[in-house]
Each structure stands twice: as C-alpha cells, then as structure tokens.
Design an enzyme around this catalytic site. Structure first.
Site, PDB file in Angstrom:
ATOM      1  N   HIS A 131       0.862  -1.181   0.000  1.00  0.00           N
ATOM      2  CA  HIS A 131       0.000   0.000   0.000  1.00  0.00           C
ATOM      3  C   HIS A 131       0.896   1.229   0.000  1.00  0.00           C
ATOM      4  O   HIS A 131       2.002   1.211   0.527  1.00  0.00           O
ATOM      5  CB  HIS A 131      -0.874  -0.032   1.265  1.00  0.00           C
ATOM      6  N   ASP A 208       3.144  -4.089   7.989  1.00  0.00           N
ATOM      7  CA  ASP A 208       1.842  -3.457   7.832  1.00  0.00           C
ATOM      8  C   ASP A 208       0.788  -4.553   7.978  1.00  0.00           C
ATOM      9  O   ASP A 208       0.571  -5.348   7.074  1.00  0.00           O
ATOM     10  CB  ASP A 208       1.757  -2.790   6.466  1.00  0.00           C
ATOM     11  N   GLN A 211      -4.442  -5.104   6.900  1.00  0.00           N
ATOM     12  CA  GLN A 211      -5.390  -6.030   6.288  1.00  0.00           C
ATOM     13  C   GLN A 211      -5.476  -7.354   7.035  1.00  0.00           C
ATOM     14  O   GLN A 211      -6.525  -7.997   7.048  1.00  0.00           O
ATOM     15  CB  GLN A 211      -5.005  -6.292   4.831  1.00  0.00           C
ATOM     16  N   LYS A 234     -10.511  -1.249  10.347  1.00  0.00           N
ATOM     17  CA  LYS A 234     -10.620  -2.508   9.599  1.00  0.00           C
ATOM     18  C   LYS A 234     -10.907  -3.693  10.536  1.00  0.00           C
ATOM     19  O   LYS A 234     -11.223  -4.782  10.084  1.00  0.00           O
ATOM     20  CB  LYS A 234      -9.347  -2.761   8.791  1.00  0.00           C
ATOM     21  N   CYS A 373      -4.690   2.181  -3.862  1.00  0.00           N
ATOM     22  CA  CYS A 373      -3.456   2.726  -3.280  1.00  0.00           C
ATOM     23  C   CYS A 373      -2.261   1.804  -3.511  1.00  0.00           C
ATOM     24  O   CYS A 373      -1.391   1.674  -2.636  1.00  0.00           O
ATOM     25  CB  CYS A 373      -3.628   3.022  -1.791  1.00  0.00           C
TER      26      CYS A 373
END
Length: 417
Positions: A131, A208, A211, A234, A373
């Site tokens: 991302h 990261d 997700q 999220k 993104c």
C-alpha cells in the site's frame, strides 16, 4: 489459509444481527451486500455502544487530572492498551502506542527510527504489493537521507519469490517493510522468514498488518518483528484509532516523532526531557472514545475467535473463486485461496472497473474499484484498475451469489458478449 484444526461453525445469523447497518434496506430499497471490508469494516452494536457509553457516562480528557471522570477515562484507555498488548502478545503494554491509524504509525517509524538509523547509501527493501502508506514514507526518507529503495521479487501468481530473496536483502539493507496480507492480491506473506532474513543482515522489519489483523492471529513475539502497525477501522472499530507496536529497546532509543502535550516529562526554555514510554510517542489528546471502541472490537473478535473467523472467511474465498471463475472474461489476480486471505481482485474483459462498480452499487453491492493505493502493483499487473471484493466476519455465500448475479446483470447492461 493453510488447512489446520477444524474450527466450530460461525452462527452467521447471530453475527449479522450484531451489525445494525446490515439489517436495514438502502435508500433504493435494496439489501446491502457489503463486500468492502478491506477498505473499512462495518461496526457491531457492541462497539457502537462502547463509544456512546464513553461519551454519555465518563468522557473527559485523559492523563490530565485527578477528577472522577479523568481517572475513569484514563483507566479505561490504559485497559485498552493492555487488551492490544494481549491481542498481539507483546511483552509489555509500553510497546503499544496509539496513533490515528496505520499510515501515521508507519510515518512515525520513518520519521523517528528512520532518521536516526538510516544513512546515505543504505537500502530499504519493500515489496511490489505494498500500500502507498508502506511505500511513500520510505521514499520520502530515502530521498531525504540519500538511501535506496529495493524491491523484493514477486512470482507471476502474486507471491513473494523467496528463492530470490538474497537479491534484495543484503548487507546494505537497513530496513524491510512488508505487508502481512496484500490489500489487492490477498497474498499472505511469510513474515517470520522475512524477519529472519532481515535480522541475519542486521536490518529491522516493519509489518503493515492493516489487512491481516481482523482475519489472522498475530503474535509479534512468535513472528519476531520489530515494528507492526494496524488500523482499528478494519477491525470493526471506529476510524481515527490505530496502533504502532515497537520493540521496547527501539522505542527507548528513538527520538520522539512529534512534540507537544503528554509526551514530555520536563520542559525548559531551550530543551525538554521526553516522558517514558508509551507517552513519549503520544503527543496531544489521543482519540479517546475511538480507543474505547477498539477495545470493544478486540473483545468482539476474541469472543468469536480469530481461528473461527479465518475458517469462515477462507470457505467464502474458496466459494467465491469457484463461482467467479465461471463468468466469461473475468480474471482473478493473486494466488490460489490456499495462499490468500478474504480478498479477491478481478477485472472483466471489455468492462471498465468504474462502470462495474457503478452498476453493482445500483443493486446494493458495495465493492471497491481503482488501484487501491497500489499503483506500482497495478503497473506490474498490466491493468489501470481492478474490482475488489473483500470479506468480513458477517459475509455469507448469499453475498457471493449476489455479486455473481450483479456481474451477470452488468454484463448484459454493458452488452458484453
């Protein structure tokens, strides 16, 4: 998700009943088929009640005074910090920093750790599937310092090519930045192997997990990561609250990224002494009620069980692959369901992603279209945009069927043969 222990079946009707937005029609009368949790998940009643309860019964600023409300809200905020620590299996709650989301958390690492440790000529390794939030901060740092960005190789089916890992991670590597779960391909990356490779050359790894955190159990000690970030929204929590996990030894050595209230111990005319962790990195008033909502969201997924959620979403992903592959001209990007999370990005030959999104939305089907993104990734895929369907705990096979029916109707509307 690889096969493993059998998980109890979700009571999907009970889960869906927890989400008010799923139980009322859209303005056009259609049933909402929400397949955009990868962008932001819907909120269960338990989270909404926790946020409202904070505002209605004990809201005040935190860490600012000894009033009844001030003590109550401060204790509640710190209780959430401990919940996050346990959720990630961090060794100390001092390693849990509250931010506004993953993007700010990654920028904190770049501004603080990066400026203090990355030198001209060093290399920062990223992946083609990152991302922009886990790419642009490193580009900014590299330009400022005179460092170089390197890309890990990727296979044709959207996995990292570990057989060529040595081409990118070398003695010049200072940091490896990687997503745990691609927001486009759904690829689940081998974080422990990447952490081992980074540490073998003296580099650090930042993950990261925006997700992956709602879908997969995450143990920062078992993965042996140095930094990990995620966003609450999220994970069925409100927007405006995120988390940065960092190893204590790194956080203690890093300079503060921002200055202001709460992050100081003592201020003089020409210098200051930073506060101990975690306040050192939490300048200003935090997102208080949002953090309370994050605590309720963690309780919510913990009560259901992340293993059960993962099994449910994996079954949906398998079913969706089977159903979507039967549609003419439809191309799915990324690996097989065995190697991915609940994200499916695709194109339909002869149809623009924006047009498909518009026609699906008219039928109450919420998906995402665009580059998500991830412009460099879409350049590698050779397409300007994709449609993305992403699953949450509340999705069902009926939602997948609605997506397929919506795509068939869109094909007719667009007169595709």
């Amino acid at each position: 998700m690889e096969s493993g222990a059998i998980q109890p079946t979700l009571d999907i009707d009970a889960v869906r009943a927890d989400f008010p937005i799923l139980n009322r029609p859209l303005p056009n009368g259609k049933r909402l088929v929400y397949l955009d949790s990868g962008a932001s998940a819907q909120k269960p009643r338990q989270v909404l009640d926790a946020v409202l309860g904070c505002y209605e019964t004990y809201y005040s600023n935190v860490h600012r005074g000894k009033s009844t409300l001030g003590l109550k809200v401060s204790e509640s905020l710190e209780a959430v910090r401990e919940k996050v620590r346990a959720f990630l299996n961090a060794s100390s709650s001092d390693e849990i920093l509250f931010t506004s989301g993953s993007t700010l958390a990654l920028n904190v690492v770049a501004l603080s750790w990066g400026r203090a440790n990355v030198k001209a000529g060093d290399e920062i390794v990223v992946t083609p599937m990152e991302h922009h939030a886990n790419l642009v901060p490193w580009q900014l740092l590299a330009k400022e310092i005179g460092a170089r960005i390197r890309m890990l190789p990727m296979t044709d089916d959207g996995r990292l090519d570990l057989s060529r890992m040595d081409e990118a991670i070398t003695s010049r590597t200072k940091l490896v930045a990687v997503t745990q779960l691609s927001n486009v391909l759904g690829t689940i990356n081998p974080i422990k192997e990447l952490a081992d490779a980074a540490h073998a050359v003296g580099a650090v790894i930042v993950v990261d997990a925006a997700q992956s955190i709602p879908h997969l159990p995450t143990d920062v000690q078992e993965l042996d990561v140095d930094f990990l970030v995620f966003s609450g929204h999220k994970l069925y929590a409100p927007t405006g609250i995120g988390v940065l996990y960092g190893r204590r030894e790194f956080l203690e050595a890093m300079p503060p990224a921002f200055g202001g209230g709460n992050m100081i111990e003592r201020v003089h005319d020409d210098h200051f002494t930073p506060a101990p962790l975690p306040a050192k990195f939490e300048a200003g008033t935090p997102p208080i009620a949002e953090a309370i909502g994050l605590g309720a969201a963690i309780d919510y997924v913990a009560d259901i069980g992340l293993g059960r959620i993962a099994a449910h979403e994996h079954a949906l992903t398998v079913y969706a692959h089977e159903q979507l592959k039967s549609l003419p001209g439809l191309v799915i990007y990324g690996p097989s369901p065995a190697r991915k999370g609940g994200i499916i990005s695709f194109t339909v030959q002869g149809a623009a992603a924006e047009d498909l999104n518009f026609l699906l939305d008219r039928n109450g089907i919420a998906v995402r279209h665009g580059h998500h993104c991830t412009m460099p990734l879409h350049e590698r895929l050779g397409v300007p945009a994709t449609i993305r369907a992403s699953f949450g705990v509340y999705n069902t096979k009926a939602d997948v069927d609605a997506l397929v029916e919506g795509l068939l109707a869109a094909r007719k509307r667009l007169r595709l043969t």
